[in-house]
Design an enzyme around this catalytic site. Structure first.
Site, PDB file in Angstrom:
ATOM      1  N   THR A  19       0.879  -1.168   0.000  1.00 23.32           N
ATOM      2  CA  THR A  19       0.000   0.000   0.000  1.00 23.32           C
ATOM      3  C   THR A  19       0.915   1.216   0.000  1.00 23.32           C
ATOM      4  O   THR A  19       1.555   1.536   1.005  1.00 23.32           O
ATOM      5  CB  THR A  19      -0.920   0.031   1.232  1.00 23.32           C
ATOM      6  OG1 THR A  19      -1.689  -1.172   1.265  1.00 23.32           O
ATOM      7  CG2 THR A  19      -1.869   1.222   1.148  1.00 23.32           C
ATOM      8  N   LYS A  78      -7.559   1.695  -2.909  1.00 21.71           N
ATOM      9  CA  LYS A  78      -7.215   1.378  -1.511  1.00 21.71           C
ATOM     10  C   LYS A  78      -7.427   2.609  -0.632  1.00 21.71           C
ATOM     11  O   LYS A  78      -7.866   2.498   0.521  1.00 21.71           O
ATOM     12  CB  LYS A  78      -5.757   0.913  -1.444  1.00 21.71           C
ATOM     13  CG  LYS A  78      -5.244   0.564  -0.059  1.00 21.71           C
ATOM     14  CD  LYS A  78      -5.726  -0.795   0.424  1.00 21.71           C
ATOM     15  CE  LYS A  78      -5.280  -1.077   1.860  1.00 21.71           C
ATOM     16  NZ  LYS A  78      -5.663  -2.397   2.319  1.00 21.71           N
ATOM     17  N   LYS A  91      -0.149   5.918   7.741  1.00 25.57           N
ATOM     18  CA  LYS A  91       0.542   5.920   6.452  1.00 25.57           C
ATOM     19  C   LYS A  91      -0.471   5.992   5.317  1.00 25.57           C
ATOM     20  O   LYS A  91      -0.366   6.838   4.421  1.00 25.57           O
ATOM     21  CB  LYS A  91       1.400   4.658   6.328  1.00 25.57           C
ATOM     22  CG  LYS A  91       1.885   4.347   4.923  1.00 25.57           C
ATOM     23  CD  LYS A  91       2.784   3.105   4.880  1.00 25.57           C
ATOM     24  CE  LYS A  91       2.050   1.780   5.032  1.00 25.57           C
ATOM     25  NZ  LYS A  91       1.268   1.359   3.846  1.00 25.57           N
TER      26      LYS A  91
HETATM   27  N1  LIG Z   1      -0.849  -6.229   7.787  1.00 27.69           N
HETATM   28  C1  LIG Z   1      -2.034  -6.065   7.216  1.00 27.69           C
HETATM   29  O1  LIG Z   1      -3.071  -6.441   7.770  1.00 27.69           O
HETATM   30  C2  LIG Z   1      -2.141  -5.417   5.884  1.00 27.69           C
HETATM   31  C3  LIG Z   1      -1.053  -4.783   5.323  1.00 27.69           C
HETATM   32  N2  LIG Z   1      -1.146  -4.160   4.114  1.00 27.69           N
HETATM   33  C4  LIG Z   1      -0.018  -3.445   3.514  1.00 27.69           C
HETATM   34  O2  LIG Z   1       0.908  -4.403   3.056  1.00 27.69           O
HETATM   35  C5  LIG Z   1       2.223  -3.909   3.163  1.00 27.69           C
HETATM   36  C6  LIG Z   1       3.052  -4.878   3.975  1.00 27.69           C
HETATM   37  O3  LIG Z   1       2.435  -5.030   5.239  1.00 27.69           O
HETATM   38  P1  LIG Z   1       2.927  -6.178   6.258  1.00 27.69           P
HETATM   39  O4  LIG Z   1       3.264  -7.382   5.529  1.00 27.69           O
HETATM   40  O5  LIG Z   1       1.905  -6.221   7.314  1.00 27.69           O
HETATM   41  O6  LIG Z   1       4.227  -5.493   6.828  1.00 27.69           O
HETATM   42  P2  LIG Z   1       5.462  -6.138   7.591  1.00 27.69           P
HETATM   43  O7  LIG Z   1       6.073  -5.064   8.392  1.00 27.69           O
HETATM   44  O8  LIG Z   1       5.068  -7.403   8.258  1.00 27.69           O
HETATM   45  O9  LIG Z   1       6.423  -6.526   6.393  1.00 27.69           O
HETATM   46  C7  LIG Z   1       7.111  -5.558   5.664  1.00 27.69           C
HETATM   47  C8  LIG Z   1       8.009  -6.246   4.680  1.00 27.69           C
HETATM   48  O10 LIG Z   1       8.682  -5.257   3.920  1.00 27.69           O
HETATM   49  C9  LIG Z   1      10.092  -5.465   4.047  1.00 27.69           C
HETATM   50  N3  LIG Z   1      10.763  -4.172   3.963  1.00 27.69           N
HETATM   51  C10 LIG Z   1      10.383  -3.014   4.557  1.00 27.69           C
HETATM   52  N4  LIG Z   1      11.240  -2.055   4.246  1.00 27.69           N
HETATM   53  C11 LIG Z   1      12.178  -2.584   3.459  1.00 27.69           C
HETATM   54  C12 LIG Z   1      13.328  -2.074   2.816  1.00 27.69           C
HETATM   55  N5  LIG Z   1      13.661  -0.781   2.926  1.00 27.69           N
HETATM   56  N6  LIG Z   1      14.069  -2.927   2.084  1.00 27.69           N
HETATM   57  C13 LIG Z   1      13.729  -4.198   1.965  1.00 27.69           C
HETATM   58  N7  LIG Z   1      12.641  -4.747   2.546  1.00 27.69           N
HETATM   59  C14 LIG Z   1      11.896  -3.941   3.291  1.00 27.69           C
HETATM   60  C15 LIG Z   1      10.252  -6.119   5.381  1.00 27.69           C
HETATM   61  O11 LIG Z   1      11.516  -6.739   5.499  1.00 27.69           O
HETATM   62  P3  LIG Z   1      12.105  -7.130   6.937  1.00 27.69           P
HETATM   63  O12 LIG Z   1      11.491  -8.453   7.248  1.00 27.69           O
HETATM   64  O13 LIG Z   1      13.556  -7.181   6.702  1.00 27.69           O
HETATM   65  O14 LIG Z   1      11.706  -6.041   7.886  1.00 27.69           O
HETATM   66  C16 LIG Z   1       9.091  -7.073   5.342  1.00 27.69           C
HETATM   67  O15 LIG Z   1       9.374  -8.161   4.541  1.00 27.69           O
HETATM   68  C17 LIG Z   1       2.123  -2.532   3.779  1.00 27.69           C
HETATM   69  O16 LIG Z   1       2.158  -1.549   2.786  1.00 27.69           O
HETATM   70  C18 LIG Z   1       0.767  -2.565   4.451  1.00 27.69           C
HETATM   71  O17 LIG Z   1       0.210  -1.264   4.545  1.00 27.69           O
HETATM   72  C19 LIG Z   1      -2.316  -4.201   3.403  1.00 27.69           C
HETATM   73  C20 LIG Z   1      -3.431  -4.839   3.906  1.00 27.69           C
HETATM   74  C21 LIG Z   1      -3.427  -5.465   5.186  1.00 27.69           C
END
Ligand SMILES: NC(=O)C1=CN([C@@H]2O[C@H](COP(=O)(O)OP(=O)(O)OC[C@H]3O[C@@H](n4cnc5c(N)ncnc54)[C@H](OP(=O)(O)O)[C@@H]3O)[C@@H](O)[C@H]2O)C=CC1
Ligand SMILES: NC(=O)C1=CN([C@@H]2O[C@H](COP(=O)(O)OP(=O)(O)OC[C@H]3O[C@@H](n4cnc5c(N)ncnc54)[C@H](OP(=O)(O)O)[C@@H]3O)[C@@H](O)[C@H]2O)C=CC1
Ligand SMILES: NC(=O)C1=CN([C@@H]2O[C@H](COP(=O)(O)OP(=O)(O)OC[C@H]3O[C@@H](n4cnc5c(N)ncnc54)[C@H](OP(=O)(O)O)[C@@H]3O)[C@@H](O)[C@H]2O)C=CC1
Lengths: 291, 291, 291, 291
Positions: C97, C172, C240
């Site tokens: 997102t 979204k 965000k």
């Molecule tokens: N959680 C939810 O219920 C929902 C989430 N979303 C959206 O989905 C997206 C992901 O959410 P979610 O999975 O919960 O988040 P998490 O924090 O669980 O996961 C984030 C992921 O992004 C990676 N990441 C973040 N920054 C970097 C970077 N600079 N370089 C490389 N990898 C990076 C993290 O790696 P690392 O493991 O190393 O930190 C991790 O794999 C977001 O945009 C969120 O808004 C949408 C609907 C529902």
């Protein structure tokens, strides 16, 4: 010199009645709680009355300054109320901040009895009352206003005729609406300044020079930034007044989004125990980030 | 007398640069649109430059006053930007109302080149600029501020050092936050007064005596109640500034509910075609009941 | 079966990549923190990659699901970014997102390299990801969408083409705007019910029958009234997302008063330490009266 | 089968009384405007009464469904009011959405006369009334509720005892508070979608799958996006109901910032002539940018 009565020796009324006496007017005072009457007689020349009716007996002008609409009805109406004793042509001058609707209703009742009615809410706070420097917005007939104004100058710096009965209260509502915006804006400004690590005094000096200046900004920034609120105009009073405005707006069709919102923010202050805090306590709702 | 350059001869810069010249400072001026430069040279003594870089060549102090963050970057950075010509120890004084983040970033770039940076947004509007009576909140090093302040007094009534770089902008944000609350409160107060049929002038006289007084109340009630907004500080500028505050608040954790709401109300004014109206045009959103 | 890569094995991506593998697609996974990759390989069939670039090498489709705009740029751009390895005609499908602006920018960069780009943010939460029952709004070219859709059905219950690039993110935003109003309304309703001493379960049964019904009302009233928030969609994520909407609204001229206000209310939740609480934690701001 | 009276044959009452008759209950109907009574007798079996008192004579249960608190007092109290004729042990069931305070006051008056009182506001709108599928939240004594419930099932899909007198009204307030947030959020979502140029139907299909789903979203998005509001639950009614909630909150200390704000937004809709539009007309306040 006029023959007057003063009903309600609270924070405001005590001093207002005192100024009447100091100016040489005859004053009969009434207060529900007798202790306040004794205190008043220790300081000022006048007479005590046991009921609003007794105080009003023979007076040309009866002033009152009680809490709200219901309090007002209870000192004016009924067997022991002031109206029961007031003579034809005498004037009831209500200094309570009440609803315009109450002013209209009570004025209609007064009229049936040949009594004149002025709604005359005051601004200036306790210090204004002490100094005799209140602003008084008066609603009612022009000629009745003309008779009362010289007497009101005992405690009024500015005494202004606003129009028909209710206009005094409506003016006071405008005052409180403006304050709601100013105080919430100032609270957010100061809160932001704190979160940003600014030197508050320096920031207030700069913004006090121009378009962001306000009485609240000048007189409240310091206590607000220190978190002191045990003085001034109480949140409970403010909500009463804002609700008069919001109720009146349902009638006249005005839209008051910020006023309605700030009124709810004050509800949060009350819930936190701040009902008696100064209106500037809105800032307490805004919390600096933890972690 | 200092050797200066001034970049951006808009509503504000034109007059500020003029005051520098009148005080006897050497001034090289640059403006993107050349016409403004000619107008300026007709009125004031100085020299024209074809690029910010050319203007900045050899100057001890380079002032700029452009629109926003991006404009600022475009006059400071790059081959034709002021930084390219500024000598070590010279000072860039930015009068643009920009983000604190931009001030921090540009200051860091300046530092790498041995250039000093002050963020110095102004308040007081066009009339303050014309009269040389602006309030200037300055962020940056104390000793750099001390060198610049005497020169800034050419157009500053109050020149104040606020703290490290960015502090000037943060102070300006506090100013705009406070204004947002004041203006919306005043708009609702006036709108309510109209809906209630009050004599607006009389009401404003009364409420101007005390706790509801503000610069806006004194200087804007009349034009607001007449519906005149073709002057003053534009809604588009105001939204820019409020968004700096809202963005910064995301960083420092401050809560700005009223500011955020009023910013959206301004969006409604923009949608109605009022982007260039004075900030007091918030009142246009509030409609008197029809039926 | 497609040759795919999946970048970002967070709460969402871990399960989404898992569904790809379960459906029989070839999957190379990358995660910044290596531990997550090991966990994933314990559960699913696929290969590990040490950089986004390595994962993307040779893939027809590269999915990513990271945190925000900056994270996205850091996994797509630069020497080790996915774009560096993606072949002409392959598709980058972004499930993050993010802002519509980021989608537009990154799509333009992709285009220059002959890479296709779809923005495809998801809804449905952790449970939707686990069950492979997400709703996916997709922005980008119709024919690219048509190629990707069958693969996305591995974890999508509803996969919908919304229009040009950015449209997925805009959809979204609409989703989150709606939620802001629903949750704050529900929070006030429950808070009022508590203050009024109502039987909450009974009240929720009644209001769930009609015009006040919502997914949030059905699925969150119980945890909200019990004060449990250690699950679900985090306040930090929500802010965000709301800020993407508020920023986009500055561009498209939409007015979002409630959204802006609720965003600030969430700021208060963050200040109270609730950044990781579920969005339903708005109710914690509303305090039951004391005294 | 019960001997009943029904007072108030408006949009809701007409159908509710009809269902009573269809179920075989004896019904005497009263309506201020006689024309409605004739229409009702054309469709249903029952008797006409010329006053509430006459209707109530001998009834075991007297239902009423009128406009607001004042209307309610005028049909229950006074010489021609229903209370004057009701026998000991009979039940007054009030279906009006009124204040909890009115329910408490009228219940106390009823009690002095040996009459039982239930406040039983309904949800489900005109279509719910026609179909006999209303949700009914009932306040009052458990044993009185138990007697009334089987009769109320004539038009109630869900009839629920909520607690002591007033609880029905308080539940209805919770309902309206929740709706205020949902509708404003949905209005902003749709307005944003329009400003962003999205395909509204597609966007609504996607967001209707999960956390942004609501009855309003499902049943109102289409008419809202087409600008049709000449049906449904009127803004004037909604403001009445929200004001019951806001007044009650002054008493129970609840904080309702969004509710108070949306109430003011509705005031703007009224000022634009939309008092009779459906509550979903909040979207009309949000204007697409011109320029
Ligand atoms: N959680 C939810 O219920 C929902 C989430 N979303 C959206 O989905 C997206 C992901 O959410 P979610 O999975 O919960 O988040 P998490 O924090 O669980 O996961 C984030 C992921 O992004 C990676 N990441 C973040 N920054 C970097 C970077 N600079 N370089 C490389 N990898 C990076 C993290 O790696 P690392 O493991 O190393 O930190 C991790 O794999 C977001 O945009 C969120 O808004 C949408 C609907 C529902
Ligand atoms: N305080 C301030 O700064 C300002 C106040 N006002 C307004 O002025 C009014 C008075 O305020 P303030 O003087 O501060 O209030 P206080 O509470 O100090 O005094 C209230 C007075 O009203 C009397 N009173 C209240 N209810 C009744 C009743 N039912 N019967 C008889 N007497 C009653 C009280 O009597 P008892 O002593 O027996 O309680 C007391 O004399 C309010 O409407 C307030 O909003 C306006 C401007 C500023
Ligand atoms: N007007 C007011 O009352 C007040 C304004 N301010 C702040 O002062 C700043 C200037 O305001 P104001 O003077 O009114 O604005 P104007 O629009 O009148 O002037 C803007 C100036 O910036 C120049 N400029 C803008 N963008 C660029 C660019 N990309 N490259 C080169 N030059 C550029 C313009 O050049 P060109 O002539 O070619 O367009 C012009 O000289 C703003 O940040 C404003 O918020 C602060 C207090 C009061």
């Amino acid at each position: 010199m006029a023959d007057t009565a003063f009903i309600g020796l609270g924070v405001m009324g005590f001093n207002m009645a005192g100024h009447l006496a100091c100016e040489g007017h005859q004053v009969r005072v009434y207060n529900r709680t007798q202790g306040r009457v004794k205190l008043w007689l220790d300081e000022f020349a006048g007479e005590a009355a046991l009921t609003p009716r007794e105080a009003a007996e023979g007076a040309e002008m009866v002033m009152c300054c009680v809490g709200n609409d219901d309090d007002l009805r209870s000192v004016l109406l009924g067997d022991n109320g002031a109206f029961a004793a007031m003579k034809k042509g005498s004037i009831l001058i209500d200094h309570t901040t009440a609803s315009a609707q109450a002013a209209r209703e009570l004025s209609a009742i007064a009229e049936q009895r040949g009594i004149e009615f002025l709604d005359a809410p005051v601004s200036g706070g306790q210090s204004g009352a002490e100094a005799g420097m209140l602003s008084i917005a008066v609603g009612g007939k022009q000629e009745v206003y003309a008779r009362a104004a010289p007497v009101l100058e005992a405690y009024g710096k500015l005494v202004k005729h606003m129009g028909p009965v209710g206009s005094g209260q409506l003016t006071k509502m405008v005052n409180q609406i403006c304050i709601a915006g100013i105080v919430q804006g100032l609270a957010e400004g100061l809160h932001f300044a704190q979160a940003a690590g600014l030197d508050i005094a320096a920031a207030m000096e700069v913004i006090g020079q121009g378009a962001a200046q306000s009485w609240q900004q000048q007189n409240r920034w310091q206590s607000m930034s220190e978190g002191r609120f045990d003085f001034g105009f109480a949140v409970n009073w403010m909500r009463k007044d804002l609700n008069f405005a919001l109720d009146e707006a349902r009638r006249n069709g005005a839209q008051l989004p910020l006023t309605a919102l700030v009124d709810q923010f004050y509800s949060q202050v009350q819930a936190a125990g701040g009902g008696r805090w100064d209106t500037s306590s809105l800032i307490t709702r805004l919390k600096t980030t933890i972690d």
